[in-house]
Design a protein around this motif. Structure first.
Motif, PDB file in Angstrom:
ATOM      1  N   ASN A 126       0.858  -1.183   0.000  1.00 46.60           N
ATOM      2  CA  ASN A 126       0.000   0.000   0.000  1.00 46.60           C
ATOM      3  C   ASN A 126       0.904   1.247   0.000  1.00 46.60           C
ATOM      4  O   ASN A 126       0.677   2.183  -0.770  1.00 46.60           O
ATOM      5  CB  ASN A 126      -0.902  -0.018   1.247  1.00 46.60           C
ATOM      6  CG  ASN A 126      -2.066   0.951   1.138  1.00 46.60           C
ATOM      7  OD1 ASN A 126      -2.124   1.946   1.866  1.00 46.60           O
ATOM      8  ND2 ASN A 126      -2.986   0.693   0.232  1.00 46.60           N
TER       9      ASN A 126
ATOM     10  N   ASP B   6      -2.857   8.672   1.696  1.00 45.29           N
ATOM     11  CA  ASP B   6      -2.842   7.681   2.788  1.00 45.29           C
ATOM     12  C   ASP B   6      -2.421   6.330   2.238  1.00 45.29           C
ATOM     13  O   ASP B   6      -3.245   5.561   1.739  1.00 45.29           O
ATOM     14  CB  ASP B   6      -4.243   7.583   3.428  1.00 45.29           C
ATOM     15  CG  ASP B   6      -4.437   6.278   4.171  1.00 45.29           C
ATOM     16  OD1 ASP B   6      -5.594   5.792   4.231  1.00 45.29           O
ATOM     17  OD2 ASP B   6      -3.437   5.725   4.670  1.00 45.29           O
ATOM     18  N   GLY B   7      -1.117   6.080   2.363  1.00 43.49           N
ATOM     19  CA  GLY B   7      -0.557   4.788   1.940  1.00 43.49           C
ATOM     20  C   GLY B   7      -0.064   4.027   3.156  1.00 43.49           C
ATOM     21  O   GLY B   7       0.923   3.299   3.113  1.00 43.49           O
ATOM     22  N   ILE B   8      -0.774   4.199   4.302  1.00 43.34           N
ATOM     23  CA  ILE B   8      -0.336   3.559   5.561  1.00 43.34           C
ATOM     24  C   ILE B   8      -0.534   2.054   5.480  1.00 43.34           C
ATOM     25  O   ILE B   8       0.365   1.259   5.676  1.00 43.34           O
ATOM     26  CB  ILE B   8      -1.094   4.148   6.775  1.00 43.34           C
ATOM     27  CG1 ILE B   8      -0.843   5.646   6.904  1.00 43.34           C
ATOM     28  CG2 ILE B   8      -0.749   3.398   8.055  1.00 43.34           C
ATOM     29  CD1 ILE B   8      -1.753   6.350   7.896  1.00 43.34           C
ATOM     30  N   VAL B   9      -1.792   1.654   5.178  1.00 41.98           N
ATOM     31  CA  VAL B   9      -2.067   0.214   5.104  1.00 41.98           C
ATOM     32  C   VAL B   9      -3.267  -0.004   4.186  1.00 41.98           C
ATOM     33  O   VAL B   9      -4.147   0.833   4.078  1.00 41.98           O
ATOM     34  CB  VAL B   9      -2.322  -0.348   6.531  1.00 41.98           C
ATOM     35  CG1 VAL B   9      -3.528   0.295   7.182  1.00 41.98           C
ATOM     36  CG2 VAL B   9      -2.469  -1.852   6.519  1.00 41.98           C
TER      37      VAL B   9
ATOM     38  N   VAL C  90      -5.238   5.409  -0.436  1.00 47.79           N
ATOM     39  CA  VAL C  90      -4.724   4.403  -1.370  1.00 47.79           C
ATOM     40  C   VAL C  90      -5.430   3.080  -1.080  1.00 47.79           C
ATOM     41  O   VAL C  90      -5.301   2.548   0.020  1.00 47.79           O
ATOM     42  CB  VAL C  90      -3.200   4.241  -1.215  1.00 47.79           C
ATOM     43  CG1 VAL C  90      -2.670   3.200  -2.190  1.00 47.79           C
ATOM     44  CG2 VAL C  90      -2.505   5.588  -1.412  1.00 47.79           C
TER      45      VAL C  90
ATOM     46  N   LEU D 239      -7.854   1.881   0.245  1.00 50.52           N
ATOM     47  CA  LEU D 239      -8.921   2.013   1.265  1.00 50.52           C
ATOM     48  C   LEU D 239      -8.391   2.905   2.379  1.00 50.52           C
ATOM     49  O   LEU D 239      -7.181   3.039   2.549  1.00 50.52           O
ATOM     50  CB  LEU D 239      -9.319   0.644   1.810  1.00 50.52           C
ATOM     51  CG  LEU D 239      -8.222  -0.284   2.299  1.00 50.52           C
ATOM     52  CD1 LEU D 239      -8.071  -0.179   3.816  1.00 50.52           C
ATOM     53  CD2 LEU D 239      -8.519  -1.716   1.896  1.00 50.52           C
TER      54      LEU D 239
ATOM     55  N   SER E 291      -7.010   3.952   5.768  1.00 50.40           N
ATOM     56  CA  SER E 291      -6.323   3.187   6.819  1.00 50.40           C
ATOM     57  C   SER E 291      -7.027   3.362   8.158  1.00 50.40           C
ATOM     58  O   SER E 291      -7.500   4.460   8.483  1.00 50.40           O
ATOM     59  CB  SER E 291      -4.867   3.668   6.924  1.00 50.40           C
ATOM     60  OG  SER E 291      -4.233   3.496   5.669  1.00 50.40           O
TER      61      SER E 291
HETATM   62  K     K Z   1      -4.566   3.208   2.718  1.00 53.37           K
END
Ligand code: K
Ligand SMILES: NC(=O)C1=CN([C@@H]2O[C@H](COP(=O)(O)OP(=O)(O)OC[C@H]3O[C@@H](n4cnc5c(N)ncnc54)[C@H](O)[C@@H]3O)[C@@H](O)[C@H]2O)[C@H](O)CC1
Length: 479
Positions: A63, A124-127, A153, A155, A157
């Motif tokens: 992600n 938001d590419g955390i998870v 990204v 969904l 996080s």
């Molecule tokens: K995300």
């Protein structure tokens, strides 16, 4: 109908596709789509793309990799890109290298807040689909500094990818760009996802785990009278609701049935005079035994949970036609399941519990996974279960499940359920598959709710009055 797949199915499909795709190609396809949406959001929110600032929140999996590659693509548009690596030692290698090659900056988590505060857009590419449990504390701490629009990204996080449950701090996105196919979070947590965009990465999937009815599906299913129709051919629905003390539920349920289709509505109960006075087109009698033949029954709203209510329910269940059991009927069934013995096994039953009624039926609340909960109730009662909530879930005994993505929360008002049960009954009488009837009714119910509210609280009478406008917008959009 829109297909929705669980993360397990998505991951399996991604693995199959990864096996036949050049290394990193899938991610670049996803990231390029992401970058296009990021540029679109920058233009929308700031009027330009070049020179704008984007901050990436980068987790330790793919992600984060999507976000890093998207940052590299944005650099080509002269966007100033800064990446906050939550776990620098575990950041996606190829993505990080691509970002650095493109001139993107890498900043520490400690310096992160200032880069978030000055951003024109946060990615938001955390998870993504491998999220487990609540958002980790270090990620949650960064969210406190977000004031710009957010692009999630795949969904948002912090939201459970398969149930849409939010258990603690979580991203609230203005837009979510997902890849390959919708996941349950996209239908079950619309408030967290914002606008949802789907980027095709060549994923092929069959047999969705969940479905969402499109407006076109509901319009195609909704019975509309033709030249050969008469008041009987669209189905006659019986409404056993209300009492002399509480006639309101009867007025709302019978009214909704009358407005839903061109079929005849028969009311049976102690509110006959009030119903007749409000809906002269409804044929009202004082008792279900005098009501005459119908093709479906709605039973429950306001009938009370005593002996008389149980006798009414038992009578209706024994008529051999589809039944929508709502409100007090649900409570009677929960307390005395033997009342269902009166039901011919082939008679379709639709139960429409809210969370409290669900708990009476099942002995425990629906919990975080409302789709699984609705499916378990559908199996236990061999009935279609419409589990009301912010997102209504409709499950059938054969496992089919659909989610109705709401238009706001305007339906949470007294009597709203009476309107819904009338809509369901009219569609059952018209011969729709009970699972589709419940889903279509929920769709129109939420459409009517949003039209009635028009941005301010409304009442069940307002929702009822908006049913014709909701149907017009569905059945003749040009008008
Ligand atoms: K995300
Ligand atoms: N496979 C592909 O080529 C494609 C993948 N896509 C993107 O990949 C993610 C799924 O990536 P994955 O590596 O499986 O895991 P995640 O990035 O979702 O998470 C991994 C990482 O996150 C940490 N983590 C887990 N739970 C939490 C939490 N609650 N809070 C914070 N951090 C958490 C944990 O350390 C994990 O290791 C998918 O969503 C796509 O974005 C694309 O689909 C393109 C093709």
């Amino acid at each position: 109908m829109q297909g929705i797949w669980t993360t397990e199915r998505i991951r399996a499909a991604e693995d199959r596709l990864l096996a036949v795709t050049p290394d990193g190609e899938l991610m670049r396809r996803a990231a390029f789509g992401l970058a296009v949406h990021a540029a679109e959001m920058l233009a929308e929110h700031t009027g330009s793309v070049s020179g704008r600032r984007v901050t990436l929140l980068v987790g330790s999996g793919n992600n984060g990799g999507d976000a890093l590659w998207a940052g590299a693509f944005l650099r080509r548009r002269n966007v100033a890109v800064s990446a906050i690596l939550l776990k620098p030692e575990r950041a996606h290698g190829a993505g990080l290298a691509a970002l650095k090659r493109s001139g993107g900056k890498v900043v520490s988590v400690e310096d992160g807040p200032q880069w978030i505060r000055r951003a024109d857009l946060v990615l938001d590419g955390i998870v993504g689909i491998s999220a487990r449990g609540p958002l980790r504390a270090d990620a949650a701490a960064l969210l406190e500094h977000v004031s710009s629009p957010v692009l999630a990204v795949d969904l948002p996080s912090g939201v459970d990818p398969d149930t849409g449950a939010v258990d603690g701090p979580a991203v609230v996105a203005d837009r979510t760009v997902t890849f390959g196919a919708l996941k349950p979070v996209h239908a079950l947590a619309p408030a967290s996802c914002g606008e949802i965009a789907l980027v095709d990465i060549g994923l092929s999937l069959s047999d969705p785990d969940l479905r969402r009815l499109d407006t076109a599906d509901v319009a195609a299913a909704w019975p509309v009278p033709g030249p050969g129709d008469d008041k009987y051919s669209q189905g006659v629905v019986g409404v056993a609701a209300g009492s002399a003390t509480y006639p309101g539920a009867a007025v709302l349920a019978a009214g909704a049935a009358a407005l839903a289709t061109s079929g005849l509505v028969r009311y049976a109960g102690h509110a006959a005079d009030v119903v007749r006075g409000r809906w002269p087109e409804v044929v009202a009698t004082g008792s279900v035994t005098d009501a005459g033949r119908v093709q479906a029954w709605v039973v429950g709203p306001g009938i009370g949970t005593g002996n008389e209510g149980r006798d009414v329910l038992r009578f209706v269940l024994g008529r051999g036609v589809p039944v929508c059991a709502d409100a007090d009927a649900t409570t009677i069934i929960a307390r005395s399941p033997d009342v269902l013995d009166a039901r011919d096994p082939d008679t379709p039953l639709v139960l429409t519990p809210h969370a409290g009624e669900f708990e009476r039926l099942m002995g425990s609340p629906p919990g975080a996974d409302r789709v699984a909960a609705a499916r378990s109730a559908a199996r236990k009662y061999d009935a279609v279960v419409l589990l009301k909530g912010h997102c209504t879930v409709v499950a059938a005994p054969d496992g089919r499940a659909l989610v109705n993505t709401p238009r706001g929360s305007w339906l949470a008002t007294a009597g709203s359920g009476d309107v819904l049960s009338g809509l369901v009954g009219a569609l059952l009488a018209a011969g729709l598959d009970p699972w589709l009837a419940a889903g279509a009714a929920a769709h129109v119910h939420s459409l009517a709710g949003s039209l009635a509210a028009d941005g301010a609280p409304t009442s069940a009478s307002g929702i009822l009055a908006a049913v014709p406008a909701a149907l017009r917008s569905l059945l003749s959009p040009a008008s």
